[in-house]
Write a protein that holds these residues in place. Structure first.
Motif, PDB file in Angstrom:
ATOM      1  N   LEU A 414       0.820  -1.207   0.000  1.00  0.00           N
ATOM      2  CA  LEU A 414       0.000   0.000   0.000  1.00  0.00           C
ATOM      3  C   LEU A 414       0.856   1.259   0.000  1.00  0.00           C
ATOM      4  O   LEU A 414       1.942   1.298   0.587  1.00  0.00           O
ATOM      5  CB  LEU A 414      -0.911   0.019   1.235  1.00  0.00           C
ATOM      6  N   THR A 415       0.349   2.286  -0.643  1.00  0.00           N
ATOM      7  CA  THR A 415       0.972   3.606  -0.576  1.00  0.00           C
ATOM      8  C   THR A 415       0.672   4.222   0.785  1.00  0.00           C
ATOM      9  O   THR A 415      -0.236   3.778   1.495  1.00  0.00           O
ATOM     10  CB  THR A 415       0.410   4.518  -1.669  1.00  0.00           C
ATOM     11  N   PRO A 416       1.417   5.267   1.189  1.00  0.00           N
ATOM     12  CA  PRO A 416       1.132   5.905   2.482  1.00  0.00           C
ATOM     13  C   PRO A 416      -0.316   6.360   2.625  1.00  0.00           C
ATOM     14  O   PRO A 416      -0.917   6.201   3.692  1.00  0.00           O
ATOM     15  CB  PRO A 416       2.102   7.088   2.501  1.00  0.00           C
ATOM     16  N   LYS A 417      -0.910   6.912   1.572  1.00  0.00           N
ATOM     17  CA  LYS A 417      -2.303   7.362   1.650  1.00  0.00           C
ATOM     18  C   LYS A 417      -3.241   6.167   1.825  1.00  0.00           C
ATOM     19  O   LYS A 417      -4.184   6.200   2.619  1.00  0.00           O
ATOM     20  CB  LYS A 417      -2.678   8.140   0.391  1.00  0.00           C
ATOM     21  N   ALA A 418      -2.953   5.098   1.095  1.00  0.00           N
ATOM     22  CA  ALA A 418      -3.791   3.913   1.223  1.00  0.00           C
ATOM     23  C   ALA A 418      -3.657   3.283   2.620  1.00  0.00           C
ATOM     24  O   ALA A 418      -4.621   2.760   3.173  1.00  0.00           O
ATOM     25  CB  ALA A 418      -3.418   2.897   0.147  1.00  0.00           C
ATOM     26  N   TRP A 419      -2.455   3.364   3.170  1.00  0.00           N
ATOM     27  CA  TRP A 419      -2.252   2.845   4.519  1.00  0.00           C
ATOM     28  C   TRP A 419      -3.057   3.648   5.526  1.00  0.00           C
ATOM     29  O   TRP A 419      -3.626   3.114   6.476  1.00  0.00           O
ATOM     30  CB  TRP A 419      -0.771   2.908   4.889  1.00  0.00           C
ATOM     31  N   ARG A 420      -3.117   4.949   5.319  1.00  0.00           N
ATOM     32  CA  ARG A 420      -3.886   5.793   6.234  1.00  0.00           C
ATOM     33  C   ARG A 420      -5.352   5.400   6.212  1.00  0.00           C
ATOM     34  O   ARG A 420      -6.005   5.343   7.249  1.00  0.00           O
ATOM     35  CB  ARG A 420      -3.708   7.261   5.840  1.00  0.00           C
ATOM     36  N   ASP A 421      -5.855   5.128   5.036  1.00  0.00           N
ATOM     37  CA  ASP A 421      -7.252   4.685   4.938  1.00  0.00           C
ATOM     38  C   ASP A 421      -7.426   3.301   5.564  1.00  0.00           C
ATOM     39  O   ASP A 421      -8.444   3.017   6.200  1.00  0.00           O
ATOM     40  CB  ASP A 421      -7.692   4.652   3.471  1.00  0.00           C
ATOM     41  N   MET A 422      -6.417   2.440   5.385  1.00  0.00           N
ATOM     42  CA  MET A 422      -6.510   1.087   5.928  1.00  0.00           C
ATOM     43  C   MET A 422      -6.546   1.107   7.453  1.00  0.00           C
ATOM     44  O   MET A 422      -7.212   0.281   8.085  1.00  0.00           O
ATOM     45  CB  MET A 422      -5.318   0.258   5.438  1.00  0.00           C
ATOM     46  N   ARG A 423      -5.844   2.051   8.075  1.00  0.00           N
ATOM     47  CA  ARG A 423      -5.792   2.096   9.540  1.00  0.00           C
ATOM     48  C   ARG A 423      -7.156   2.382  10.147  1.00  0.00           C
ATOM     49  O   ARG A 423      -7.355   2.132  11.337  1.00  0.00           O
ATOM     50  CB  ARG A 423      -4.770   3.148   9.999  1.00  0.00           C
ATOM     51  N   ARG A 424      -8.066   2.900   9.348  1.00  0.00           N
ATOM     52  CA  ARG A 424      -9.420   3.070   9.858  1.00  0.00           C
ATOM     53  C   ARG A 424     -10.055   1.723  10.185  1.00  0.00           C
ATOM     54  O   ARG A 424     -10.944   1.642  11.022  1.00  0.00           O
ATOM     55  CB  ARG A 424     -10.275   3.813   8.829  1.00  0.00           C
ATOM     56  N   ARG A 425      -9.603   0.680   9.551  1.00  0.00           N
ATOM     57  CA  ARG A 425     -10.222  -0.638   9.719  1.00  0.00           C
ATOM     58  C   ARG A 425      -9.540  -1.481  10.784  1.00  0.00           C
ATOM     59  O   ARG A 425     -10.022  -2.557  11.127  1.00  0.00           O
ATOM     60  CB  ARG A 425     -10.206  -1.377   8.381  1.00  0.00           C
ATOM     61  N   VAL A 426      -8.382  -1.010  11.281  1.00  0.00           N
ATOM     62  CA  VAL A 426      -7.646  -1.731  12.332  1.00  0.00           C
ATOM     63  C   VAL A 426      -7.333  -0.736  13.440  1.00  0.00           C
ATOM     64  O   VAL A 426      -6.651   0.251  13.214  1.00  0.00           O
ATOM     65  CB  VAL A 426      -6.340  -2.342  11.800  1.00  0.00           C
TER      66      VAL A 426
END
Length: 612
Positions: A414-426
């Motif tokens: 994941l890109t940094p932006k995608a990781w930021r969105d992913m952290r919403r789920r964990v």
């Protein structure tokens, strides 16, 4: 003659809101060479009592007598108390990281204790410090004298604190929650160490703890406190098997070990009383399941029994083991995979001096899967990599090798932006609720921070969401503008859970979420977690050293040792048929509180009116 004898100790603490009655007419005796336990909920006065009689709480008003080796501690001058502390009475505090100075080496801090009381060379002091560190289980102690506190794990820091208390071989050790947040094997080692010291050197131990299982396994005599009052005291074996006071029975019943798996845990209703205005009648009456009209109008007498137990109550406790809570139907094992960890490794490169580098392998090829809606328990000793693995899964620490797949997405790509969105789920809920909350921010801002970071709600909409979350986790929405310091430990943990749920995550990682809570508050938090999981369909990764909690909460358990998962199976399979010696060692070291049985009629020796 007892080593320590407290007679009618009353402690008043002046505050801006009035006089806080932290203890009232507390009496107890501690025999030389014994282990005396003090138990009770947070705020019951356990730590205040011992610290006040040691002169560690300046400004308090204290009455009564406290005779140590025949001398009244309450009449000693500050200089006399300073000479006594360390040399004759050692203390081990709950939080070793706060008690150890971060700027000084371990060796300097231990030798400082020696130099303060004895005229010895620095070489001899260091040799004695290294010898005591070896005794408490610090390997290669001589070399580690020059290490700093942050270079030790939590369990090792606690060992250092115990070494510091023992280095002058005092007559009495006061251990205030010495095993809180430590894994079960380290707990067993620490308790065995204290027991060895008292048997070999004749050291007497006063141990304060909310771990009733641990207390029952080691204490000779136990005092149960509530609201600054001694409610029950007596020999540990009889007191835990058949308590004479309803409060003691309530504490034991709140343990996960006392409930059938799948049922809601019992929790003592209500909250501890305000000590600013003590009731004239029974202080426990508002929360007592056996309350009678007389309990609310008259102070209870002290009932002394032939078995050695004394209880401050109008009546003898009725012990009813009937558990009317219906067992929940067994859940079908989830099959929809949410998280997959494949051969994950993590290696740190560390400096070893003079420009040399060394590699430290923290995770060594971890592979596991977590199904949607499942609770997977992660257990193991301190330093085995449990919390590090949780941070890798949450994206807070990048793995050196391997793959973390979350709901079909390779998070490593994941890109940094995608990781930021992913952290919403964990999301994570940390061990220390107070340490993870900004003390300068109001609770509304703390819970609403995820909305601000991700730009999901503003203004009144954010306030409404925060109030909804507070109500969801059992907090009063009207307390939106309070600070964390205005909440109890259990309430602060609810704030952490509310913050974690703000973004509707799929996976919540709980890192020792109830280790620092007393049993009744722990039961409330565990019940809340189960309720939220069923209501919201959450998936949990549950890290804990308390095996009775893990057994109650988890569908499966993964056992970690030295950066590897050595065993993983269904919960009951792990407990009933462990395959690895290490797993058996963990289970053997676990202390489970005894389940009270129906009490036999006791022989009443005397009834002391006005004892409260």
């Amino acid at each position: 003659m007892p080593l320590l004898e407290a007679r009618n100790i009353s402690i008043r603490i002046p505050t801006e809101d009035g006089i806080l009655h932290a203890a009232r007419n507390v009496s107890f005796t501690v025999e030389a060479g014994s282990l005396f336990g003090i138990a009770g909920e947070s705020g019951s006065g356990k730590s205040v009592l011992t610290q006040a009689i040691m002169g560690l709480l300046p400004g308090v008003e204290i009455e009564g007598e406290c005779l140590f080796e025949g001398r009244d501690l309450l009449k000693m001058t500050p200089a006399e108390l300073r000479a006594l502390r360390g040399a004759r009475i050692g203390m081990v505090f709950q939080d070793p990281l706060s008690s150890l100075h971060p700027y000084y080496t371990i060796g300097r801090q231990i030798t400082e204790v020696i130099h303060a009381h004895e005229k010895v060379s620095n070489t001899e002091a260091r040799a004695r410090a290294a010898e005591m560190l070896e005794k408490v289980g610090i390997k290669d102690a001589a070399a580690r004298l020059d290490d700093y506190p942050h270079q030790f794990s939590g369990g090792m820091r606690q060992r250092v604190m115990i070494a510091m208390a023992l280095v002058l071989r005092p007559s009495l050790i006061i251990a205030d929650e010495p095993t809180t947040a430590l894994d079960v094997t380290v707990q067993a080692q620490i308790v065995a160490l204290l027991d060895e010291m008292r048997r070999e050197l004749g050291i007497t131990v006063i141990m304060i703890t909310h771990d009733l299982g641990l207390m029952a396994s080691v204490a000779d005599k136990v005092m149960i406190m509530y609201g600054g009052t001694r409610l029950e005291i007596g020999p540990a074996k009889g007191l835990f098997a058949a308590p004479a006071h309803p409060y003691t029975f309530g504490l034991l019943r709140a343990s996960p070990a006392a409930a059938r798996q799948g049922t809601e845990l019992y929790s003592i209703p209500g909250r501890p009383p305000s000590l600013l205005a003590r009731p004239k009648a029974c202080i426990f009456a508002p929360r007592c399941a056996q309350v009678q009209p007389i309990c609310q109008i008259e102070a209870p007498p002290n009932r002394a029994y032939a078995c050695g137990t004394e209880a401050l109550c109008h009546f003898e406790a009725r012990i009813d083991r009937a558990d009317t809570a219906p067992a929940q139907p067994a859940r079908k094992p989830p099959t929809d995979r949410l998280l997959s960890v494949q051969d994950v490794a993590l290696t740190y490169t560390m400096s070893s001096g003079f420009g040399a580098k060394r590699q430290l392998d923290v995770l060594k090829g971890i592979t596991l899967e977590v199904a949607r809606g499942e609770t997977l328990g992660l257990v193991g000793e301190s330093g085995c990599g449990k919390s590090t693995l949780a941070r890798v899964i949450a994206g807070l620490v990048p793995a050196t090798r391997g793959k973390v797949d979350f709901d079909g997405i390779d998070v490593g790509a994941l890109t940094p932006k995608a990781w930021r969105d992913m952290r919403r789920r964990v999301q994570l809920v940390f061990q220390d609720p107070f340490g993870s909350l900004n003390p300068r921010r109001r609770v509304g801002a703390i819970i609403g921070e995820p909305f601000r970071i991700h730009g999901l709600a503003k203004g009144e909409a954010r306030k409404n969401e925060v109030r909804r979350l507070m109500e969801l986790v059992g907090l009063n929405p009207e307390h939106y503008n309070r600070f964390p310091s205005e909440f109890s430990g259990g309430q602060r943990q609810r704030i952490g859970i509310a913050r974690a749920l703000a973004l509707n995550p799929d996976l919540v990682i709980f890192d020792e979420p109830v280790s620092a809570l007393d049993v009744s508050i722990q039961a409330q938090i565990l019940n809340l977690m189960q309720e939220l999981q069923q209501k919201l369909g959450l998936t949990y990764l549950f890290i804990s050293h308390d095996l009775s909690v893990v057994r109650h909460m988890c569908d499966r358990i993964a056992v970690m040792n030295a950066g590897r998962i050595i065993e993983m199976d269904a919960t009951e399979q792990i407990f009933q048929h462990p395959q690895q010696d290490y797993t058996r060692t963990l289970l053997d070291a676990s202390h489970v509180p005894p389940v009270p049985v129906q009490a036999q009629p006791r022989e009443l020796l005397r009834l002391e009116q006005g004892a409260a």
